[in-house]
Enzyme design. Structure first.
Site, short mmCIF file in Angstrom:
data_model
loop_
_atom_site.label_atom_id
_atom_site.label_comp_id
_atom_site.label_asym_id
_atom_site.label_seq_id
_atom_site.Cartn_x
_atom_site.Cartn_y
_atom_site.Cartn_z
N LYS A 1 17.28 -17.69 -13.48
CA LYS A 1 17.61 -16.27 -13.34
C LYS A 1 18.78 -15.91 -14.23
O LYS A 1 18.78 -14.89 -14.91
CB LYS A 1 17.97 -15.91 -11.88
N HIS B 1 25.97 -38.58 -16.15
CA HIS B 1 25.35 -39.42 -17.20
C HIS B 1 25.17 -38.63 -18.50
O HIS B 1 24.16 -38.77 -19.17
CB HIS B 1 24.01 -39.97 -16.71
N ASN C 1 -0.23 0.52 6.05
CA ASN C 1 0.41 -0.44 5.16
C ASN C 1 1.04 -1.50 6.04
O ASN C 1 1.78 -1.17 6.96
CB ASN C 1 1.49 0.29 4.33
N GLY C 2 0.73 -2.77 5.78
CA GLY C 2 1.29 -3.85 6.60
C GLY C 2 0.19 -4.78 7.07
O GLY C 2 -0.91 -4.78 6.53
N CYS D 1 0.82 -1.21 0.00
CA CYS D 1 0.00 0.00 0.00
C CYS D 1 0.86 1.26 0.00
O CYS D 1 1.99 1.26 0.47
CB CYS D 1 -0.88 0.03 1.24
N TRP E 1 -3.57 -2.22 -1.43
CA TRP E 1 -3.31 -3.47 -2.14
C TRP E 1 -3.80 -4.55 -1.20
O TRP E 1 -3.21 -4.80 -0.15
CB TRP E 1 -1.81 -3.56 -2.40
N GLU F 1 16.16 -22.69 -10.15
CA GLU F 1 15.75 -21.28 -10.08
C GLU F 1 16.96 -20.37 -10.31
O GLU F 1 16.87 -19.38 -11.02
CB GLU F 1 15.08 -21.01 -8.72
N LYS G 1 6.22 -9.73 -18.14
CA LYS G 1 5.99 -10.05 -16.74
C LYS G 1 4.86 -11.06 -16.58
O LYS G 1 4.94 -11.95 -15.76
CB LYS G 1 5.69 -8.75 -15.96
N GLU H 1 17.66 -15.93 -17.95
CA GLU H 1 16.70 -14.93 -18.44
C GLU H 1 17.20 -13.51 -18.38
O GLU H 1 16.81 -12.69 -19.20
CB GLU H 1 15.34 -15.08 -17.75
N ARG I 1 3.34 1.14 -6.94
CA ARG I 1 3.39 0.10 -5.91
C ARG I 1 2.32 -0.96 -6.13
O ARG I 1 2.36 -2.01 -5.50
CB ARG I 1 3.21 0.74 -4.53
C1 F6R Z 1 10.98 -16.00 -14.09
C2 F6R Z 1 9.62 -15.55 -14.29
C3 F6R Z 1 8.68 -16.41 -15.06
C4 F6R Z 1 7.40 -16.59 -14.26
C5 F6R Z 1 6.36 -17.38 -15.06
C6 F6R Z 1 5.11 -17.64 -14.24
O1 F6R Z 1 11.72 -15.07 -13.41
O2 F6R Z 1 9.25 -14.52 -13.80
O3 F6R Z 1 9.27 -17.63 -15.36
O4 F6R Z 1 7.73 -17.25 -13.08
O5 F6R Z 1 6.02 -16.68 -16.20
O6 F6R Z 1 4.52 -16.47 -13.80
P1 F6R Z 1 3.43 -16.45 -12.67
O7 F6R Z 1 4.09 -16.85 -11.39
O8 F6R Z 1 2.91 -15.06 -12.65
O9 F6R Z 1 2.39 -17.45 -13.06
#
Ligand code: F6R
Length: 619
Positions: A496, A515, A107-108, A3, A81, A492, A614, A499, A33
């Site tokens: 990172k 293998h 907020n919180g 928020c 939010w 993971e 995103k 990407e 935000r």
């Molecule tokens: C990696 C990344 C993507 C998302 C994927 C799923 O850093 O951001 O691989 O994890 O597109 O997105 P959500 O979690 O929004 O379903």
């Protein structure tokens, strides 16, 4: 994060514009935000407290409710939010006491709000929303009725609150002041000419002043147009003392551009969000017990669980499936959501399908949930966004509380997902009597330490990650290896790196690496090993040796008690030794930093990696 708060207290001659408009403009600057509702409260020259609030976006709400024409001299505003209570007009802030004299924005999360609310209802207070925040104005009202001044009543209220908060409050009966308090959520005072500010972020008032005081946890006080009073709450045994704070020396002049201010001084949102992880974890975990309880009861009675996710969320499902199997004796499988159709025919009534998605909008995961529902499975959403598509369509929803994530690469939402889902798996194990309550309690405690561990890791590994990134930025390939829970963490880390830094990074189970994948290893080939616990050390040690014998450059993320493995490393991120559930939540942090700094050293923009969006709403 989450928020947005603004408070502005003014005297004659501050500006010509109505205060409602100034508050609206400040809220617009906090829009980044993320929010679902907006509202303000203004004290007018005629001695009225005007409150306008609604679900919706600022421009539309402001136009409908006439924010721009509300004049007054003291006011607060808020972008909400949703956390407790769905997005709605009633749940939008500000919230007031029964008499409509005290207005609060927050907020919180107030963790103990249920207890406080029951007490207040017992005293005869009437509540108008489902929020945790509303207990605050009612508590202030209650203390005032006992003869305390507004400020004393405010401080007494703060003493009762557990959880995280940044608060701003105004009171018609003490009209020139904005009262504030801060714990674990940001709050900053702005010192203007004929007016002062309090806000979640300097960007809210940078157009008026650059002179700021950054509040620290445990501080509370009030501002008037000319004065700033701050005190610090100190708990000693059962009693509380308030000590005066000299803030004069803490006045700083902010040099940030508005663009930098949005990022709170960080070069990129991704780095800001990596650093927000302690807050995100703390808010997620502080609400975890309550948020997971209904779903855990359902899972305790079920026989099969399928977890769906994409990308980073898929990695969170992999960790969760392992935990359900190990700690709850529950058959669980993680699936990449775009592949789920190959499993759906085998689903039957009584199966549970959990869709994990930070955005709650990823089409593959949404479709998996829809189709599972059609086949009679019970569906559950785990997401960061209240009322998102997956949350709406699933039968039940639980939320992480990471705040909006702007950087394309998921960071704080991953660690929060893992923390919440781990909590869920352990709770399920407890309800199924697989785990004794004392064993479960140890794991919850280990999880509750992760915000602190991550904060420490950020301090200790940032320089190291940047150093290692000098080397990584010249590499085209890397392996990321792990075993058990360490494998999804390695996956993971590799995602990172791929990407945002465009290094071809592949993750494998460490035992599988010999293998086939080992054929690629030659002098200087970087191999990252993720070791989550001492128990894994013996097995992974031989994998490190195999790789090193071929010239690999061995990078370890490892607990400090895995001495033998660490002695083989060319570069290491030494982590505190934790319960494996807590390591699975926190050991990814150095790998996030490594990917970030590698991208930056290559001159790339980590917030906007090529070819990625995103939220992925196409199949
Ligand atoms: C990696 C990344 C993507 C998302 C994927 C799923 O850093 O951001 O691989 O994890 O597109 O997105 P959500 O979690 O929004 O379903």
């Amino acid at each position: 994060m989450v928020c947005g708060i603004i408070g502005i207290t003014t005297e004659e001659g501050f500006t010509q514009e109505p205060l409602g408009k100034l508050i609206k403009d400040a809220l617009k600057r906090l829009e980044y935000r993320g929010y679902d509702s907006v509202g303000l409260a203004v004290i007018t020259e005629e001695g009225l407290l005007k409150i306008r609030k609604s679900k919706g976006m600022i421009d539309a709400v402001s136009q409908r409710l006439g924010f721009d024409s509300i004049s007054g001299f003291n006011g607060i505003g808020h972008t909400r939010w949703a956390t407790h209570g769905k997005p709605s007009d009633e749940n939008a802030h500000p919230h007031t006491d029964c008499l409509g004299r005290v207005a609060v924005v927050h907020n919180g999360i107030i963790e103990n709000y249920k207890k406080l609310k029951e007490f207040l209802i017992g005293e005869g207070h009437r509540f108008a929303s489902d929020t945790d925040t509303e207990v605050i104005p009612h508590l202030v009202e209650s203390f005032k009725k006992r003869g305390l001044s507004t400020y004393e009543a405010f401080k007494k209220t703060i003493e009762l609150l557990e959880g995280a908060y940044a608060l701003a409050m105004i009171d018609l009966e003490d009209p020139g002041k904005i009262f504030f308090a801060k714990k674990m959520s940001p709050l900053i005072i702005g010192l203007g000419n004929k007016g002062n500010f309090v806000a979640s972020d300097v960007v809210a008032f940078l157009n008026h002043t650059r002179r700021v005081i950054v509040l620290v946890d445990g501080e509370a006080g009030y501002i008037t147009p000319r004065e700033v009073v701050v005190e610090r709450m100190v708990r000693e045994g059962g009693s509380v003392r308030w000590l005066p704070v000299d803030v004069e020396r803490r006045v700083r002049v902010v040099e940030w551009s508005p663009e930098m201010a949005l990022k709170e001084g960080y070069d990129f949102f991704m780095l800001k969000e990596i650093h927000e992880q302690p807050y995100a974890l703390a808010s997620t975990l502080s609400a975890a017990n309550e948020s997971v309880s209904d779903v855990a009861r359902v899972l305790a009675k079920s026989e099969r669980v399928l977890l769906l996710g994409a990308g980073t969320s898929y990695h969170a499902t992999l960790i969760t499936a392992l935990l359900f199997r190990k700690y709850a004796n529950l058959w669980a499988e993680a699936l990449i959501s775009s592949e789920s159709r190959w499993w759906l025919n085998a689903l039957s009534q009584g199966d549970v399908v959990i869709g994990v998605s930070q955005s709650g909008e990823t089409i593959d995961t949404l479709r998996g949930i829809r189709e599972a529902k059609e086949r009679g499975a019970l569906t559950i959403a785990v997401t960061n966004v209240v009322e998102s598509a997956i949350a709406r369509e699933a039968d039940m929803a639980i939320y992480i509380r990471a705040g909006p994530e702007i950087g394309v690469a998921a960071t704080k939402t991953f660690t929060s997902q893992v923390a919440l889902l781990s909590y869920l798996a352990i709770k399920t194990g407890e309800l199924r009597s697989v785990l004794k309550p004392s064993v479960a309690a140890n794991i919850y405690n280990a999880l509750r330490e992760t915000p602190e561990i991550v904060a420490r890791t950020l301090k200790e590994s940032e320089r190291l990650a940047s150093l290692l990134a000098d080397k990584m930025s010249f590499k085209n390939n890397a392996y990321y290896l792990g075993r058990g829970l360490g494998l999804p963490v390695a996956m993971e880390g590799a995602l990172k790196m791929k990407e945002i830094a465009y290094v071809h990074a592949e993750a494998y189970p460490a035992g599988e690496s010999k293998h086939g994948p080992i054929a690629l290893v030659e002098e200087g080939f970087p191999v990252v090993f993720v070791i989550l616990s001492k128990e894994e050390e013996e097995l992974i040690k031989s994998n490190i040796e195999e790789m090193k014998a071929r010239g690999a450059y061995a990078i370890l993320v490892s607990p400090n008690n895995a001495e033998e493995a660490l002695s083989l490393a060319d570069f290491s991120f030494v982590m505190p030794a934790l319960h494996e559930v807590a390591s699975a939540t926190s050991y990814v942090v150095p790998l996030q930093l490594l990917a970030y700094y590698t991208a930056v050293k290559k001159g790339l923009d980590p917030d906007k990696p090529r070819n990625l969006a995103k939220t992925v709403t196409v199949f």
